[in-house]
Design an enzyme around this catalytic site. Structure first.
Site, PDB file in Angstrom:
ATOM      1  N   LYS A 154       2.524   2.406 -21.627  1.00 42.09           N
ATOM      2  CA  LYS A 154       2.567   2.390 -20.153  1.00 42.09           C
ATOM      3  C   LYS A 154       3.047   1.035 -19.713  1.00 42.09           C
ATOM      4  CE  LYS A 154       1.422   5.225 -16.781  1.00 42.09           C
ATOM      5  NZ  LYS A 154       1.254   6.684 -16.784  1.00 42.09           N
ATOM      6  N   ASP A 157       5.949   6.689 -12.567  1.00 39.86           N
ATOM      7  CA  ASP A 157       4.526   6.849 -12.242  1.00 39.86           C
ATOM      8  C   ASP A 157       4.453   6.462 -10.757  1.00 39.86           C
ATOM      9  OD1 ASP A 157       1.784   7.225 -13.898  1.00 39.86           O
ATOM     10  OD2 ASP A 157       1.395   5.735 -12.347  1.00 39.86           O
TER      11      ASP A 157
END
Ligand code: GLU
Length: 442
Positions: free
Chosen positions: A122, A162
């Site tokens: 991430k 995201d």
């Protein structure tokens, strides 16, 4: 185990979300560690909690007035036992190392649950895109990619979107990658435009997937979504396509929200209007009530979970649904709660819902449709293929059914029937742990 988590907190200070995400998984692993002593002996829990690599970098950029800004960029490459690091980039002022680590940790198990070959990672930045012009966002993305590009590769690390990172940002980043490297490598990012390597259904996948997962949970209880009153939080990509699929399956979706407040629309959310405001105008949802007419009310502040519902789908951000909200939902007779966002329910909320016998879909399982469709995009890229919408959506539906079945069966096998938290954590963990066992001390 608790002494290990104590040590984890000591070694990772000031990262409450990472502590929360790791504890939530560790608490459910006791039965698998008892049944499989070789996993404990190989210290796989301890190894999985330590990222393989953490990258932090400076992102300088100039705004339209010529003023210089310095943001911080992150990429945590958490685990690559199952495949290249895979996970989104978040651009939001709340982003820090702890947030990226919590998201990366969750991503390992989520990606494992898809059954596909993707590792967990991430990244993101504390850059705030709100109120910035397209030109400012482009300059930021170009500066961000100027550093990040050296870490990417279709077999190494493949970011996506995201919160705060959608098609526009992915486009700017892909363009800069191509310019720096002089290579048209579709496989280094997912969520790309449909004309240049993107996959049909990727935009819709996270929300669609969560609704499909919810439908599977309801089916287990002899119900479906038709005619159910549904509340959704958020108004970004996940919320919008959650509403779209829930409506398609016959539900009445009453709400959406942003950081300023929430909308209740008794006639059901007008999705065309919401899309116009959020996707085209990039505006606030307060405008929805002004334009929709009498059926809709805007409630500034407050909690969207005060609205009674059969099914609640938190699709905004972490820790948005707390213990009190969970109790309110239970009192109103909620049957299912499923996480479209990453870790939107606090640990107390999860306990309240599980104890009340509500079907609870943890994000690792329920929102895995986004990253699963990213993996389908990677598959199309490597074969230089472009599937139809129907094919991509069909594969997504198959994957969501598979994730539901895996979680359901694993929970049963480990003595916690109907507990999708236990099922998701153990099934995700076992797949990664087995791969690491077979690959040696890595
Ligand atoms: N950010 C999404 C998630 O939380 C998608 C990641 C991806 O497609 O790589 O799973």
């Amino acid at each position: 185990m608790s002494s290990f988590h104590h040590e984890l907190i000591r070694r990772n200070p000031g990262e409450p979300e990472f502590h929360q995400a790791t504890l939530e998984v560790l608490e459910t692993l006791a039965p698998v560690l008892a049944a499989r002593p070789e996993i404990a002996a190989a210290k796989l829990v301890e190894r999985i909690c330590e990222p393989e690599r953490q990258i932090m970098f400076r992102v300088p950029w100039q705004d339209d007035a010529g003023e210089i800004h310095i943001n911080r960029g992150f990429r945590v490459e958490f685990n690559s036992a199952l495949g290249p690091y895979k996970g989104g980039l978040r651009f939001h002022p709340s982003v820090n190392l702890g947030i990226v680590k919590f998201l990366g940790f969750e991503q390992i198990f989520k990606n494992a649950l898809t059954g596909l070959n993707i590792g967990g990672g991430k990244g993101g930045s504390d850059f705030d895109p709100h109120g910035r012009s397209d030109a400012e966002v482009m300059r930021f993305c170009q500066s961000f990619m100027t550093e990040l590009h050296r870490h990417l590769g279709e077999h190494t690390d493949v970011p996506a979107g995201d919160i705060g990172v959608g098609g526009r940002e992915i486009g700017f980043m892909f363009g800069q990658y191509r310019r720096i490297t002089n290579r048209w490598e579709a496989g280094i990012l997912t969520g790309k435009g449909l004309q240049w390597g993107g996959s049909h259904a990727r935009t819709e996948a996270t929300g669609y997937g969560n609704v499909l997962f919810t439908a599977e949970m309801l089916k287990q209880r002899g119900e479906d979504l038709d005619g159910q009153q549904v509340t959704v939080s958020g108004s970004g990509n996940v919320a919008i396509y959650t509403i779209e699929k829930a409506q398609a399956l016959g539900a009445n979706v009453l709400t959406c929200s942003d950081s300023g407040g929430y909308i209740v629309d008794e006639k059901g959310i007008d999705l065309a209007l919401l899309k116009e405001i959020k996707e085209v105008e990039r505006g606030r949802i307060s405008e929805y009530a002004e334009r929709r007419g009498a059926s809709a009310t805007y409630v500034p502040g407050g909690s969207v979970w005060d609205v009674p519902a059969d099914v609640a789908l938190p699709s905004a951000t972490q820790n948005e649904l707390d213990g009190d909200a969970a109790r309110t939902l239970v009192r109103a007779g909620v049957k299912a709660v499923s996480e479209g966002a990453n870790m939107p329910a606090t640990p107390e909320a999860v306990t309240v819902l599980r104890e009340a016998g509500v079907a609870f879909g943890p994000g690792k399982a329920a929102n895995a449709g986004g990253v699963a469709t990213s993996a389908l995009e990677m598959r199309q890229n490597s074969g230089r293929e472009s599937w139809t919408f129907e094919r991509a959506e069909g594969e997504l539906a198959e994957i969501m059914r598979g994730i539901h079945a895996t979680c359901f069966e694993t929970a049963e096998r480990y003595g916690a029937p109907g507990d999708y938290v236990v099922g998701a954590n153990i099934a995700g963990f076992e797949r990664v742990a087995d791969a690491m066992l077979e690959q040696g001390l890595i």
